[in-house]
Design a protein around this motif. Sequence first.
Motif, PDB file in Angstrom:
ATOM      1  N   ALA A  85     -76.235 -66.847 -37.648  1.00 29.92           N
ATOM      2  CA  ALA A  85     -74.856 -67.414 -37.131  1.00 29.92           C
ATOM      3  C   ALA A  85     -74.539 -66.373 -35.920  1.00 29.92           C
ATOM      4  CB  ALA A  85     -73.838 -67.530 -38.442  1.00 29.92           C
ATOM      5  N   ALA A  86     -73.834 -67.107 -34.990  1.00 31.83           N
ATOM      6  CA  ALA A  86     -73.309 -66.340 -33.807  1.00 31.83           C
ATOM      7  C   ALA A  86     -71.811 -65.435 -34.223  1.00 31.83           C
ATOM      8  CB  ALA A  86     -72.979 -67.358 -32.680  1.00 31.83           C
ATOM      9  N   GLU A  87     -71.624 -64.716 -33.727  1.00 29.74           N
ATOM     10  CA  GLU A  87     -70.460 -63.970 -33.802  1.00 29.74           C
ATOM     11  C   GLU A  87     -69.179 -64.677 -33.109  1.00 29.74           C
ATOM     12  OE1 GLU A  87     -70.328 -61.590 -35.812  1.00 29.74           O
ATOM     13  OE2 GLU A  87     -72.105 -60.333 -35.711  1.00 29.74           O
ATOM     14  N   LEU A 117     -74.007 -64.916 -28.906  1.00 28.14           N
ATOM     15  CA  LEU A 117     -75.327 -64.672 -29.439  1.00 28.14           C
ATOM     16  C   LEU A 117     -76.054 -63.789 -28.556  1.00 28.14           C
ATOM     17  CD1 LEU A 117     -76.340 -68.518 -30.180  1.00 28.14           C
ATOM     18  CD2 LEU A 117     -76.365 -66.686 -31.779  1.00 28.14           C
ATOM     19  N   PRO A 118     -77.215 -63.074 -29.213  1.00 24.98           N
ATOM     20  CA  PRO A 118     -77.952 -62.280 -28.232  1.00 24.98           C
ATOM     21  C   PRO A 118     -78.688 -63.174 -27.173  1.00 24.98           C
ATOM     22  CG  PRO A 118     -78.518 -61.855 -30.566  1.00 24.98           C
ATOM     23  CD  PRO A 118     -77.480 -63.248 -30.508  1.00 24.98           C
ATOM     24  N   SER A 167     -69.401 -73.000 -36.946  1.00 25.97           N
ATOM     25  CA  SER A 167     -70.222 -71.688 -36.866  1.00 25.97           C
ATOM     26  C   SER A 167     -71.380 -72.370 -35.440  1.00 25.97           C
ATOM     27  CB  SER A 167     -71.178 -71.542 -38.025  1.00 25.97           C
ATOM     28  OG  SER A 167     -72.021 -70.480 -37.748  1.00 25.97           O
ATOM     29  N   VAL A 168     -71.752 -71.490 -34.895  1.00 21.08           N
ATOM     30  CA  VAL A 168     -72.948 -71.769 -33.727  1.00 21.08           C
ATOM     31  C   VAL A 168     -74.041 -70.958 -34.281  1.00 21.08           C
ATOM     32  CG1 VAL A 168     -73.671 -71.759 -31.524  1.00 21.08           C
ATOM     33  CG2 VAL A 168     -71.438 -72.222 -32.068  1.00 21.08           C
ATOM     34  N   ASN A 169     -75.378 -71.638 -34.449  1.00 23.92           N
ATOM     35  CA  ASN A 169     -76.423 -70.943 -35.085  1.00 23.92           C
ATOM     36  C   ASN A 169     -77.680 -71.135 -34.471  1.00 23.92           C
ATOM     37  OD1 ASN A 169     -74.597 -71.168 -37.558  1.00 23.92           O
ATOM     38  ND2 ASN A 169     -74.784 -73.202 -37.456  1.00 23.92           N
ATOM     39  N   GLY A 170     -78.398 -70.018 -34.310  1.00 24.11           N
ATOM     40  CA  GLY A 170     -79.625 -69.940 -33.690  1.00 24.11           C
ATOM     41  C   GLY A 170     -80.784 -70.767 -34.633  1.00 24.11           C
ATOM     42  N   ASP A 202     -69.879 -52.065 -29.654  1.00 26.03           N
ATOM     43  CA  ASP A 202     -71.318 -51.792 -29.291  1.00 26.03           C
ATOM     44  C   ASP A 202     -72.199 -53.038 -29.668  1.00 26.03           C
ATOM     45  OD1 ASP A 202     -71.202 -49.419 -27.850  1.00 26.03           O
ATOM     46  OD2 ASP A 202     -71.395 -48.256 -29.785  1.00 26.03           O
ATOM     47  N   ASP A 203     -71.966 -53.579 -31.023  1.00 24.11           N
ATOM     48  CA  ASP A 203     -72.626 -54.687 -31.548  1.00 24.11           C
ATOM     49  C   ASP A 203     -72.558 -55.976 -30.645  1.00 24.11           C
ATOM     50  OD1 ASP A 203     -69.947 -55.194 -32.174  1.00 24.11           O
ATOM     51  OD2 ASP A 203     -70.759 -55.705 -34.315  1.00 24.11           O
ATOM     52  N   LEU A 204     -71.603 -56.151 -29.810  1.00 22.08           N
ATOM     53  CA  LEU A 204     -71.457 -57.033 -29.024  1.00 22.08           C
ATOM     54  C   LEU A 204     -72.025 -57.140 -27.642  1.00 22.08           C
ATOM     55  CD1 LEU A 204     -67.867 -58.454 -29.884  1.00 22.08           C
ATOM     56  CD2 LEU A 204     -70.330 -59.249 -30.731  1.00 22.08           C
ATOM     57  N   LYS A 205     -72.143 -55.858 -27.359  1.00 22.58           N
ATOM     58  CA  LYS A 205     -72.874 -55.631 -25.858  1.00 22.58           C
ATOM     59  C   LYS A 205     -74.098 -56.256 -25.590  1.00 22.58           C
ATOM     60  CE  LYS A 205     -70.184 -51.514 -25.246  1.00 22.58           C
ATOM     61  NZ  LYS A 205     -70.369 -49.943 -24.922  1.00 22.58           N
ATOM     62  N   GLY A 206     -74.389 -56.906 -24.531  1.00 26.41           N
ATOM     63  CA  GLY A 206     -75.509 -57.389 -24.244  1.00 26.41           C
ATOM     64  C   GLY A 206     -75.660 -58.962 -24.736  1.00 26.41           C
ATOM     65  N   MET A 207     -74.534 -59.365 -25.472  1.00 24.88           N
ATOM     66  CA  MET A 207     -74.657 -60.908 -25.957  1.00 24.88           C
ATOM     67  C   MET A 207     -74.176 -61.767 -25.156  1.00 24.88           C
ATOM     68  SD  MET A 207     -73.607 -60.648 -30.019  1.00 24.88           S
ATOM     69  CE  MET A 207     -74.656 -59.900 -31.220  1.00 24.88           C
ATOM     70  N   VAL A 208     -74.452 -63.025 -25.097  1.00 30.39           N
ATOM     71  CA  VAL A 208     -73.857 -64.149 -24.299  1.00 30.39           C
ATOM     72  C   VAL A 208     -72.924 -65.030 -24.946  1.00 30.39           C
ATOM     73  CG1 VAL A 208     -74.831 -66.130 -23.020  1.00 30.39           C
ATOM     74  CG2 VAL A 208     -76.203 -64.215 -23.042  1.00 30.39           C
TER      75      VAL A 208
END
Length: 366
Positions: A135-137, A179-180, A127-130, A95-101
């Motif tokens: 940080a991205a998952e 990431l979201p 890490s890839v960061n906003g 669920d915590d990854l749904k909707g992410m890109v």
Amino acid sequence: MPISRPIPRPIRIAGAVGVSALMLLTAGCAGGPGAGKAQPGAPEAVTPAKPLPMKATPRPATWTDSDDTAHRLRITPTRLARGSDSDLVHIQLDDDLKGMVPYYLTFSYTNTGKKTVREVDPARNFSVNGADGQAAEQVSLFGSNPMATGSGEPPECRESGAAELAAGATAAICQIFMLPKEQRPATVSYKDDGGDTLIWQVGGGKGGASAGLLPAGKPADGSTEDARSRPVPLRITPKGVRTGSLADLSRFDLDADDKKLIPYYVTMQYRNSGTYDLLPSMSDGVTLRTTGGQTVQKLTLIDIGGPGVGRCPDAVPHQMVKPGGTVTECSIHLLPKGDAPAAVVFDGAGEGSEQLVWRASMDNGK
């Protein structure tokens, strides 16, 4: 001698085994967090990933093996590309990854030492960061996933790397980050085992607009609790972030690892908008997010009756904050070399309190 007691700093290490940020998406394995499952009738079309602007600058780095032996590498992020929702159509996400890109980071690594390196895994340090320092998952795909190619990775992320690298040899690997949708990458970072953080900017490091990220210095309404756990509304105004010096903390007994870091001072002003007195301790809810994707809590210094840190006083004035009154508080956060503040976060206390996030504003002139 006064001593320091750092509050445990929840630092996100991309892909580290055992860290909750690592999700395993496996089509052939049942159970477990993030287990992926094939979706019947899913389309096979793959939308080409969109490369993002990033300068592929090689950097010397350190990687430490399971025997705590440090090895010299040269690492180069060569491509960061934005994937599509259709890439994950075969995967049943948590669920915590749904909707992410998905974002696909490809990088090369070269053994610049004189001996063969075995079980090398630099991906865990990336890490890839906003723009807000979040940080991205990092995710990994294993087994016979219908989304995967013969190498076990999706078509846009095929480089599988090499676990053993002879002196002078180079390998390449692709890692998936998520990431979201409303977030955009601002940096790629590598948490060097030598202690520093290596940063590569993506698209100028701005990352576009981030949902919920307030402009630097903009007042916002938050909340906390008084000594009797009664809710107290606050008007909070970030005043800036300054670079400090370890010399400022010379009176305190810092441990060896802390002495390798750089202190940053976060100054916030709080107005008591409620009807109860407040103890000036709101800075306990302040954390600092970094461009390298780390979240760093305040450093707690035990200095009973002492003068504190002159450049970063606990509270001014140092007295109870009456209804309608204001207080300015400063918190100390230790960052590795090469990293920098990206966002200031305030987590209020009490039921219904919401997190506030501001873009960090450096104020080294004061």
